[in-house]
Design an enzyme around this catalytic site. Structure first.
Site, PDB file in Angstrom:
ATOM      1  N   GLU A  64      -5.342  -4.504  10.653  1.00  0.00           N
ATOM      2  CA  GLU A  64      -4.286  -3.515  10.860  1.00  0.00           C
ATOM      3  C   GLU A  64      -4.567  -2.731  12.139  1.00  0.00           C
ATOM      4  O   GLU A  64      -5.353  -1.773  12.117  1.00  0.00           O
ATOM      5  CB  GLU A  64      -4.242  -2.538   9.685  1.00  0.00           C
ATOM      6  CG  GLU A  64      -3.985  -3.186   8.343  1.00  0.00           C
ATOM      7  CD  GLU A  64      -3.400  -2.193   7.345  1.00  0.00           C
ATOM      8  OE1 GLU A  64      -2.348  -2.521   6.792  1.00  0.00           O
ATOM      9  OE2 GLU A  64      -3.954  -1.105   7.157  1.00  0.00           O
ATOM     10  N   HIS A 116      -9.516   1.472   4.672  1.00  0.00           N
ATOM     11  CA  HIS A 116      -8.258   1.627   5.421  1.00  0.00           C
ATOM     12  C   HIS A 116      -8.486   2.574   6.609  1.00  0.00           C
ATOM     13  O   HIS A 116      -9.262   3.528   6.506  1.00  0.00           O
ATOM     14  CB  HIS A 116      -7.164   2.173   4.496  1.00  0.00           C
ATOM     15  CG  HIS A 116      -5.814   2.093   5.116  1.00  0.00           C
ATOM     16  ND1 HIS A 116      -5.379   3.016   6.039  1.00  0.00           N
ATOM     17  CD2 HIS A 116      -4.822   1.179   4.996  1.00  0.00           C
ATOM     18  CE1 HIS A 116      -4.155   2.674   6.437  1.00  0.00           C
ATOM     19  NE2 HIS A 116      -3.803   1.567   5.825  1.00  0.00           N
ATOM     20  N   GLU A 159      -6.836   4.925   7.756  1.00  0.00           N
ATOM     21  CA  GLU A 159      -6.590   6.344   7.475  1.00  0.00           C
ATOM     22  C   GLU A 159      -7.820   6.974   6.837  1.00  0.00           C
ATOM     23  O   GLU A 159      -8.128   8.139   7.065  1.00  0.00           O
ATOM     24  CB  GLU A 159      -5.335   6.489   6.594  1.00  0.00           C
ATOM     25  CG  GLU A 159      -4.076   6.223   7.418  1.00  0.00           C
ATOM     26  CD  GLU A 159      -2.914   5.614   6.657  1.00  0.00           C
ATOM     27  OE1 GLU A 159      -2.919   5.622   5.415  1.00  0.00           O
ATOM     28  OE2 GLU A 159      -1.991   5.112   7.329  1.00  0.00           O
ATOM     29  N   ASN A 218       0.876  -1.174   0.000  1.00  0.00           N
ATOM     30  CA  ASN A 218       0.000   0.000   0.000  1.00  0.00           C
ATOM     31  C   ASN A 218       0.909   1.218   0.000  1.00  0.00           C
ATOM     32  O   ASN A 218       1.507   1.542   1.021  1.00  0.00           O
ATOM     33  CB  ASN A 218      -0.903  -0.024   1.240  1.00  0.00           C
ATOM     34  CG  ASN A 218      -1.734   1.242   1.366  1.00  0.00           C
ATOM     35  OD1 ASN A 218      -1.795   2.044   0.432  1.00  0.00           O
ATOM     36  ND2 ASN A 218      -2.373   1.414   2.508  1.00  0.00           N
ATOM     37  N   TRP A 219       0.987   1.845  -1.158  1.00  0.00           N
ATOM     38  CA  TRP A 219       1.893   3.002  -1.275  1.00  0.00           C
ATOM     39  C   TRP A 219       1.326   4.251  -0.610  1.00  0.00           C
ATOM     40  O   TRP A 219       2.019   5.253  -0.477  1.00  0.00           O
ATOM     41  CB  TRP A 219       2.166   3.292  -2.754  1.00  0.00           C
ATOM     42  CG  TRP A 219       3.146   2.337  -3.379  1.00  0.00           C
ATOM     43  CD1 TRP A 219       3.830   1.316  -2.773  1.00  0.00           C
ATOM     44  CD2 TRP A 219       3.552   2.326  -4.759  1.00  0.00           C
ATOM     45  NE1 TRP A 219       4.643   0.677  -3.689  1.00  0.00           N
ATOM     46  CE2 TRP A 219       4.486   1.278  -4.904  1.00  0.00           C
ATOM     47  CE3 TRP A 219       3.221   3.100  -5.873  1.00  0.00           C
ATOM     48  CZ2 TRP A 219       5.090   0.983  -6.135  1.00  0.00           C
ATOM     49  CZ3 TRP A 219       3.818   2.805  -7.094  1.00  0.00           C
ATOM     50  CH2 TRP A 219       4.748   1.757  -7.222  1.00  0.00           C
ATOM     51  N   LYS A 220       0.053   4.220  -0.257  1.00  0.00           N
ATOM     52  CA  LYS A 220      -0.602   5.412   0.314  1.00  0.00           C
ATOM     53  C   LYS A 220      -0.395   6.597  -0.640  1.00  0.00           C
ATOM     54  O   LYS A 220      -0.361   6.386  -1.847  1.00  0.00           O
ATOM     55  CB  LYS A 220      -0.085   5.671   1.733  1.00  0.00           C
ATOM     56  CG  LYS A 220      -0.186   4.400   2.589  1.00  0.00           C
ATOM     57  CD  LYS A 220       0.016   4.628   4.052  1.00  0.00           C
ATOM     58  CE  LYS A 220      -0.157   3.297   4.792  1.00  0.00           C
ATOM     59  NZ  LYS A 220      -0.071   3.435   6.241  1.00  0.00           N
ATOM     60  N   SER A 259       3.576  -2.009  10.297  1.00  0.00           N
ATOM     61  CA  SER A 259       5.026  -2.116  10.492  1.00  0.00           C
ATOM     62  C   SER A 259       5.591  -3.485  10.101  1.00  0.00           C
ATOM     63  O   SER A 259       6.515  -3.986  10.748  1.00  0.00           O
ATOM     64  CB  SER A 259       5.405  -1.750  11.935  1.00  0.00           C
ATOM     65  OG  SER A 259       5.020  -0.408  12.218  1.00  0.00           O
ATOM     66  N   GLY A 284       2.901  -1.096   4.205  1.00  0.00           N
ATOM     67  CA  GLY A 284       2.993   0.314   3.847  1.00  0.00           C
ATOM     68  C   GLY A 284       4.423   0.702   3.518  1.00  0.00           C
ATOM     69  O   GLY A 284       4.915   0.477   2.410  1.00  0.00           O
ATOM     70  N   GLY A 285       5.115   1.260   4.500  1.00  0.00           N
ATOM     71  CA  GLY A 285       6.455   1.815   4.288  1.00  0.00           C
ATOM     72  C   GLY A 285       7.430   0.872   3.583  1.00  0.00           C
ATOM     73  O   GLY A 285       8.178   1.293   2.689  1.00  0.00           O
ATOM     74  N   GLY A 302       2.773   2.463  10.726  1.00  0.00           N
ATOM     75  CA  GLY A 302       3.760   3.520  10.533  1.00  0.00           C
ATOM     76  C   GLY A 302       4.493   3.917  11.797  1.00  0.00           C
ATOM     77  O   GLY A 302       5.175   4.933  11.831  1.00  0.00           O
TER      78      GLY A 302
HETATM   79  P1  13P Z   1       3.158   0.484   7.596  1.00  0.00           P
HETATM   80  O1  13P Z   1       3.615  -0.840   7.000  1.00  0.00           O
HETATM   81  O2  13P Z   1       3.931   1.658   7.049  1.00  0.00           O
HETATM   82  O3  13P Z   1       3.088   0.426   9.083  1.00  0.00           O
HETATM   83  O4  13P Z   1       1.651   0.728   7.069  1.00  0.00           O
HETATM   84  C1  13P Z   1       0.724  -0.284   7.246  1.00  0.00           C
HETATM   85  C2  13P Z   1      -0.491   0.050   6.468  1.00  0.00           C
HETATM   86  O5  13P Z   1      -1.255   0.930   6.831  1.00  0.00           O
HETATM   87  C3  13P Z   1      -0.737  -0.700   5.232  1.00  0.00           C
HETATM   88  O6  13P Z   1      -2.026  -0.481   4.761  1.00  0.00           O
END
Ligand code: 13P
Length: 255
Positions: free
Chosen positions: A169, A97, A99, A11-13, A214, A235-236, A175
Site C-alpha cells: 500500500e 498498516h 496508519e 479494511n473499515w478502519k 484507492s 479501504g473506502g 484515501g
Molecule cells: P483506500 O482504499 O481508502 O485508499 O484505503 C486503502 C487502505 O489503507 C486499505 O488498508
C-alpha cells in the site's frame, strides 16, 4: 506463476458502530451467493468483530481484525491478543498498516513479532508495507519495501508462507484517489515476491500479494491483470455493501 482466486479484503478502519456493521452485513450477506470466485475478508473494528463473525458464520466471508498485540496475555492494559481475536470468531488480522506505523508508533520489530504470533495462533496475517511519497520521489520505493518485507518475514518457516498475505500500500495512494498505475503496483509487488523468494524459495509463489490504495470497482480488473497482484486491500470502497460487492464481482470476473 499460477494465477489464484483473487483475495479481496476490506479494511473499515475506524468506521462503523455495531448497528452499522450489522446493517452492512445483512445487505452484504444477501449478495454473497453472487460473489463466488473470490476469497473475501472484512477487517472491522474490535467492537463489532464478534457480531460480524456470528452473522457471517457458515458463509465464505471471513472476518478479520485490524491490529493485535505481540503477546498472548498479560499486563498490557488496553491491548487485544490474537487469542481474543480468534475467540471473537476471526480468521485474519491486518498487521503493520501504514496508519499504525505513521500515527501509532508501529515498528518493523513489532510487525515482525505480531506476524509470528498471528501465525502461531492460526490467524492469517495481512502484513502491510509501502513507501511515502518522499521515498518514492527519491527513487527508493523498491529498496524501502524490500527492507520492510525482510524485517517482517525473513526467518519464517517457508511452509508458513502460503498462510501469509502481504499488502503493498503506497502511502501516497491511500484515501487520496491517487491510485498507483497497474504497472507501478505490479513492479513493487514483484519486488515483494522476489524478496520472499530470497529467503523462502519457491514458497514465495504461495504467498498472496495484495495491492491497496484507492482501489475501486473500476480499477480492480486492471490491477489483477498484472502478474504478481493476487487481490486488494480496500479501504473506502469497502464501506458500502453494494459498492464492495460490485468490486468483488469485477475482481472475480477478472481472474
Ligand atoms: P483506500 O482504499 O481508502 O485508499 O484505503 C486503502 C487502505 O489503507 C486499505 O488498508
Amino acid at each position: 506463476m499460477v494465477k489464484r482466486r483473487p483475495f479481496i479484503a476490506g479494511n473499515w478502519k475506524m468506521n462503523k458502530v455495531t448497528g452499522e456493521a450489522l446493517a452492512f452485513a445483512r445487505e452484504f450477506k444477501a449478495l454473497a451467493p453472487e460473489l463466488q470466485g473470490a476469497d473475501i475478508a472484512i477487517c472491522a473494528p474490535f467492537t463489532c468483530l464478534a457480531a460480524l463473525a456470528e452473522i457471517f458464520r457458515d458463509t465464505p466471508v471471513a472476518v478479520g481484525a485490524q491490529n493485535m498485540f505481540y503477546e498472548r496475555s498479560g499486563a498490557y492494559t488496553g491491548e487485544i491478543s490474537p487469542d481474543m481475536i480468534v475467540d471473537a470468531g476471526c480468521s485474519a488480522v491486518i498487521i503493520g498498516h501504514s496508519e499504525r506505523r505513521e500515527i501509532l508508533g508501529e515498528t518493523d520489530e513489532t510487525v515482525r513479532r505480531k506476524t509470528r504470533l498471528a501465525l502461531e495462533t492460526g490467524l492469517r496475517p495481512i502484513v502491510c508495507v509501502g513507501e511515502t511519497l518522499a521515498v518514492r520521489e527519491a527513487g527508493r520505493a523498491a529498496p524501502h519495501v524490500r527492507a520492510q518485507v525482510e524485517k517482517a518475514l525473513a526467518g519464517l518457516d517457508p511452509a508458513a508462507m502460503s498462510r501469509v498475505t502481504v499488502a503493498y500500500e503506497p502511502i501516497w495512494a491511500i484515501g487520496t484517489g491517487r491510485v498507483a498505475t497497474a504497472a507501478d503496483a505490479q513492479e513493487i509487488c514483484a519486488v515483494v515476491r522476489g524478496t520472499i523468494a530470497g529467503f523462502a524459495g519457491a514458497a514465495a509463489g504461495e504467498t498472496y500479494i495484495l495491492y491497496g490504495g484507492s482501489v475501486k470497482a473500476d480499477n480492480i480488473a486492471e490491477l489483477l491483470g498484472t502478474g504478481d497482484i493476487d487481490g486488494a486491500l480496500v479501504g473506502g470502497a469497502s464501506l458500502k455493501a453494494a459498492e464492495f460487492a460490485e468490486l468483488i464481482r469485477r475482481a472475480a470476473g477478472a481472474a
